[in-house]
Design a protein around this motif. Structure first.
Motif, PDB file in Angstrom:
ATOM      1  N   LEU A  45       0.842  -1.190   0.000  1.00  0.00           N
ATOM      2  CA  LEU A  45       0.000   0.000   0.000  1.00  0.00           C
ATOM      3  C   LEU A  45       0.880   1.245   0.000  1.00  0.00           C
ATOM      4  CD1 LEU A  45      -2.509  -1.056   2.805  1.00  0.00           C
ATOM      5  CD2 LEU A  45      -2.859  -1.206   0.330  1.00  0.00           C
ATOM      6  N   HIS A  46       0.469   2.240  -0.787  1.00  0.00           N
ATOM      7  CA  HIS A  46       1.167   3.518  -0.811  1.00  0.00           C
ATOM      8  C   HIS A  46       0.127   4.624  -0.741  1.00  0.00           C
ATOM      9  CE1 HIS A  46       4.925   1.551  -1.810  1.00  0.00           C
ATOM     10  NE2 HIS A  46       4.277   0.873  -2.723  1.00  0.00           N
ATOM     11  N   PHE A  47       0.450   5.674   0.002  1.00  0.00           N
ATOM     12  CA  PHE A  47      -0.445   6.807   0.173  1.00  0.00           C
ATOM     13  C   PHE A  47       0.327   8.089  -0.067  1.00  0.00           C
ATOM     14  CE2 PHE A  47      -1.931   3.425   2.908  1.00  0.00           C
ATOM     15  CZ  PHE A  47      -3.309   3.438   2.743  1.00  0.00           C
ATOM     16  N   SER A  48      -0.373   9.088  -0.592  1.00  0.00           N
ATOM     17  CA  SER A  48       0.204  10.406  -0.759  1.00  0.00           C
ATOM     18  C   SER A  48      -0.799  11.431  -0.263  1.00  0.00           C
ATOM     19  CB  SER A  48       0.540  10.667  -2.234  1.00  0.00           C
ATOM     20  OG  SER A  48       1.027  11.982  -2.395  1.00  0.00           O
ATOM     21  N   ALA A  49      -0.358  12.275   0.672  1.00  0.00           N
ATOM     22  CA  ALA A  49      -1.178  13.362   1.197  1.00  0.00           C
ATOM     23  C   ALA A  49      -0.235  14.503   1.554  1.00  0.00           C
ATOM     24  CB  ALA A  49      -1.956  12.912   2.434  1.00  0.00           C
ATOM     25  N   PRO A  50      -0.690  15.742   1.380  1.00  0.00           N
ATOM     26  CA  PRO A  50       0.191  16.876   1.652  1.00  0.00           C
ATOM     27  C   PRO A  50       0.514  17.018   3.142  1.00  0.00           C
ATOM     28  CG  PRO A  50      -2.034  17.637   1.110  1.00  0.00           C
ATOM     29  CD  PRO A  50      -2.009  16.149   0.907  1.00  0.00           C
ATOM     30  N   ALA A  51       1.682  17.561   3.416  1.00  0.00           N
ATOM     31  CA  ALA A  51       2.123  17.751   4.802  1.00  0.00           C
ATOM     32  C   ALA A  51       1.168  18.657   5.571  1.00  0.00           C
ATOM     33  CB  ALA A  51       3.533  18.329   4.826  1.00  0.00           C
ATOM     34  N   GLU A  52       0.495  19.563   4.874  1.00  0.00           N
ATOM     35  CA  GLU A  52      -0.418  20.480   5.554  1.00  0.00           C
ATOM     36  C   GLU A  52      -1.785  19.853   5.827  1.00  0.00           C
ATOM     37  OE1 GLU A  52      -0.027  21.201   1.241  1.00  0.00           O
ATOM     38  OE2 GLU A  52       1.428  21.389   2.827  1.00  0.00           O
ATOM     39  N   ALA A  53      -1.895  18.542   5.664  1.00  0.00           N
ATOM     40  CA  ALA A  53      -3.129  17.793   5.960  1.00  0.00           C
ATOM     41  C   ALA A  53      -2.803  16.687   6.970  1.00  0.00           C
ATOM     42  CB  ALA A  53      -3.711  17.214   4.677  1.00  0.00           C
ATOM     43  N   PRO A  54      -2.444  17.063   8.206  1.00  0.00           N
ATOM     44  CA  PRO A  54      -1.957  16.060   9.163  1.00  0.00           C
ATOM     45  C   PRO A  54      -2.998  15.009   9.553  1.00  0.00           C
ATOM     46  CG  PRO A  54      -2.239  18.174  10.252  1.00  0.00           C
ATOM     47  CD  PRO A  54      -2.417  18.412   8.780  1.00  0.00           C
ATOM     48  N   THR A  55      -4.263  15.372   9.615  1.00  0.00           N
ATOM     49  CA  THR A  55      -5.276  14.362   9.971  1.00  0.00           C
ATOM     50  C   THR A  55      -5.359  13.302   8.891  1.00  0.00           C
ATOM     51  OG1 THR A  55      -6.529  16.020  11.196  1.00  0.00           O
ATOM     52  CG2 THR A  55      -7.700  14.021  10.578  1.00  0.00           C
ATOM     53  N   THR A  56      -5.438  13.738   7.643  1.00  0.00           N
ATOM     54  CA  THR A  56      -5.510  12.805   6.520  1.00  0.00           C
ATOM     55  C   THR A  56      -4.247  11.960   6.450  1.00  0.00           C
ATOM     56  OG1 THR A  56      -6.954  14.307   5.305  1.00  0.00           O
ATOM     57  CG2 THR A  56      -5.801  12.640   4.009  1.00  0.00           C
ATOM     58  N   ARG A  57      -3.091  12.582   6.617  1.00  0.00           N
ATOM     59  CA  ARG A  57      -1.823  11.836   6.615  1.00  0.00           C
ATOM     60  C   ARG A  57      -1.775  10.848   7.774  1.00  0.00           C
ATOM     61  NH1 ARG A  57       2.550  13.258   3.695  1.00  0.00           N
ATOM     62  NH2 ARG A  57       3.962  12.448   5.288  1.00  0.00           N
ATOM     63  N   GLY A  58      -2.307  11.244   8.920  1.00  0.00           N
ATOM     64  CA  GLY A  58      -2.333  10.349  10.069  1.00  0.00           C
ATOM     65  C   GLY A  58      -3.166   9.112   9.800  1.00  0.00           C
ATOM     66  N   PHE A  59      -4.346   9.316   9.220  1.00  0.00           N
ATOM     67  CA  PHE A  59      -5.201   8.172   8.881  1.00  0.00           C
ATOM     68  C   PHE A  59      -4.503   7.262   7.870  1.00  0.00           C
ATOM     69  CE2 PHE A  59      -9.289  10.756   9.799  1.00  0.00           C
ATOM     70  CZ  PHE A  59      -9.204  10.454  11.141  1.00  0.00           C
ATOM     71  N   ALA A  60      -3.890   7.862   6.851  1.00  0.00           N
ATOM     72  CA  ALA A  60      -3.185   7.070   5.835  1.00  0.00           C
ATOM     73  C   ALA A  60      -2.041   6.285   6.476  1.00  0.00           C
ATOM     74  CB  ALA A  60      -2.666   7.981   4.727  1.00  0.00           C
ATOM     75  N   SER A  61      -1.327   6.923   7.402  1.00  0.00           N
ATOM     76  CA  SER A  61      -0.213   6.258   8.066  1.00  0.00           C
ATOM     77  C   SER A  61      -0.693   5.099   8.930  1.00  0.00           C
ATOM     78  CB  SER A  61       0.563   7.268   8.912  1.00  0.00           C
ATOM     79  OG  SER A  61       1.676   6.662   9.520  1.00  0.00           O
ATOM     80  N   ILE A  62      -1.823   5.272   9.604  1.00  0.00           N
ATOM     81  CA  ILE A  62      -2.394   4.174  10.396  1.00  0.00           C
ATOM     82  C   ILE A  62      -2.688   2.986   9.496  1.00  0.00           C
ATOM     83  CG2 ILE A  62      -4.478   3.444  11.642  1.00  0.00           C
ATOM     84  CD1 ILE A  62      -4.476   6.318  12.886  1.00  0.00           C
ATOM     85  N   LEU A  63      -3.327   3.247   8.350  1.00  0.00           N
ATOM     86  CA  LEU A  63      -3.649   2.153   7.430  1.00  0.00           C
ATOM     87  C   LEU A  63      -2.369   1.542   6.859  1.00  0.00           C
ATOM     88  CD1 LEU A  63      -6.784   3.593   5.634  1.00  0.00           C
ATOM     89  CD2 LEU A  63      -6.702   1.731   7.302  1.00  0.00           C
ATOM     90  N   HIS A  64      -1.386   2.384   6.547  1.00  0.00           N
ATOM     91  CA  HIS A  64      -0.138   1.852   6.010  1.00  0.00           C
ATOM     92  C   HIS A  64       0.562   0.965   7.033  1.00  0.00           C
ATOM     93  CE1 HIS A  64       4.120   1.800   4.849  1.00  0.00           C
ATOM     94  NE2 HIS A  64       3.604   1.692   3.641  1.00  0.00           N
ATOM     95  N   GLN A  65       0.733   1.483   8.252  1.00  0.00           N
ATOM     96  CA  GLN A  65       1.430   0.708   9.274  1.00  0.00           C
ATOM     97  C   GLN A  65       0.653  -0.527   9.704  1.00  0.00           C
ATOM     98  OE1 GLN A  65       3.241   2.922  12.522  1.00  0.00           O
ATOM     99  NE2 GLN A  65       3.207   4.779  11.268  1.00  0.00           N
ATOM    100  N   GLY A  66      -0.662  -0.437   9.656  1.00  0.00           N
ATOM    101  CA  GLY A  66      -1.488  -1.544  10.118  1.00  0.00           C
ATOM    102  C   GLY A  66      -1.778  -2.613   9.085  1.00  0.00           C
ATOM    103  N   LEU A  67      -1.678  -2.254   7.783  1.00  0.00           N
ATOM    104  CA  LEU A  67      -2.099  -3.200   6.741  1.00  0.00           C
ATOM    105  C   LEU A  67      -1.032  -3.534   5.701  1.00  0.00           C
ATOM    106  CD1 LEU A  67      -5.656  -1.730   5.981  1.00  0.00           C
ATOM    107  CD2 LEU A  67      -5.038  -3.549   7.606  1.00  0.00           C
ATOM    108  N   ASP A  68      -0.066  -2.673   5.481  1.00  0.00           N
ATOM    109  CA  ASP A  68       0.928  -2.906   4.436  1.00  0.00           C
ATOM    110  C   ASP A  68       1.685  -4.201   4.693  1.00  0.00           C
ATOM    111  OD1 ASP A  68       2.430  -1.943   2.073  1.00  0.00           O
ATOM    112  OD2 ASP A  68       4.109  -1.878   3.481  1.00  0.00           O
ATOM    113  N   GLY A  69       1.792  -5.008   3.664  1.00  0.00           N
ATOM    114  CA  GLY A  69       2.523  -6.266   3.772  1.00  0.00           C
ATOM    115  C   GLY A  69       1.675  -7.453   4.200  1.00  0.00           C
ATOM    116  N   LEU A  70       0.419  -7.204   4.552  1.00  0.00           N
ATOM    117  CA  LEU A  70      -0.477  -8.311   4.922  1.00  0.00           C
ATOM    118  C   LEU A  70      -1.033  -8.970   3.669  1.00  0.00           C
ATOM    119  CD1 LEU A  70      -2.498  -6.718   7.865  1.00  0.00           C
ATOM    120  CD2 LEU A  70      -0.450  -8.150   7.988  1.00  0.00           C
TER     121      LEU A  70
END
Length: 137
Positions: free
Chosen positions: A69-94
């Motif tokens: 999984l790969h996500f791209s979100a602007p640095a000025e959107a921390p909530t969106t980036r946070g959600f994407a990071s949760i999904l990346h860390q929680g699901l990537d590689g499964l």
């Protein structure tokens, strides 16, 4: 339906903090979203218009036993980036099946409903929905 271990650990991290500390933890996750690999351009990724900030995702299920999984979100959107990071860390590689088995509303167990708007939570739900749609295709 079950929450895989990496995602369950994140849910536990959020359960261990209260109130504004949940937002602080979300901001920490936003800073941990990995950059896109050099060979992947945002233009080739799928937009997620349900997110309040621009978000793009890529699902590589060529090896269904190890989904990338790969996500791209602007640095000025921390909530969106946070959600994407949760999904990346929680699901990537499964495996595809492990991801498909994640409850669609798992994000409710993060306890962020008091800290962020329902529109923002809907964005996280939309990310997971789109990932699952790719895996079912």
């Amino acid at each position: 339906m079950s929450i895989p271990a990496p995602l369950a650990e994140i849910v536990d991290d959020f359960a261990a903090v209260e109130g504004q500390d949940k937002l602080q933890l979300l901001l920490e996750f936003s800073r941990e979203l990995p950059p896109l690999p050099a060979e992947l351009e945002e233009a080739a990724m799928e937009p997620v218009p349900e997110c309040q900030s621009p978000l793009f995702l890529s699902v590589d299920a060529s090896d269904r036993s190890r989904v990338k999984l790969h996500f791209s979100a602007p640095a000025e959107a921390p909530t969106t980036r946070g959600f994407a990071s949760i999904l990346h860390q929680g699901l990537d590689g499964l495996s595809a099946q492990e991801i498909l088995d994640v409850p669609d509303d798992f994000y409710a167990s993060l306890g962020l409903a008091e800290a962020v708007s329902p529109l923002r939570l809907r964005g996280m739900s939309a990310m997971l929905t789109r990932i699952k749609r790719h895996l079912r295709a």
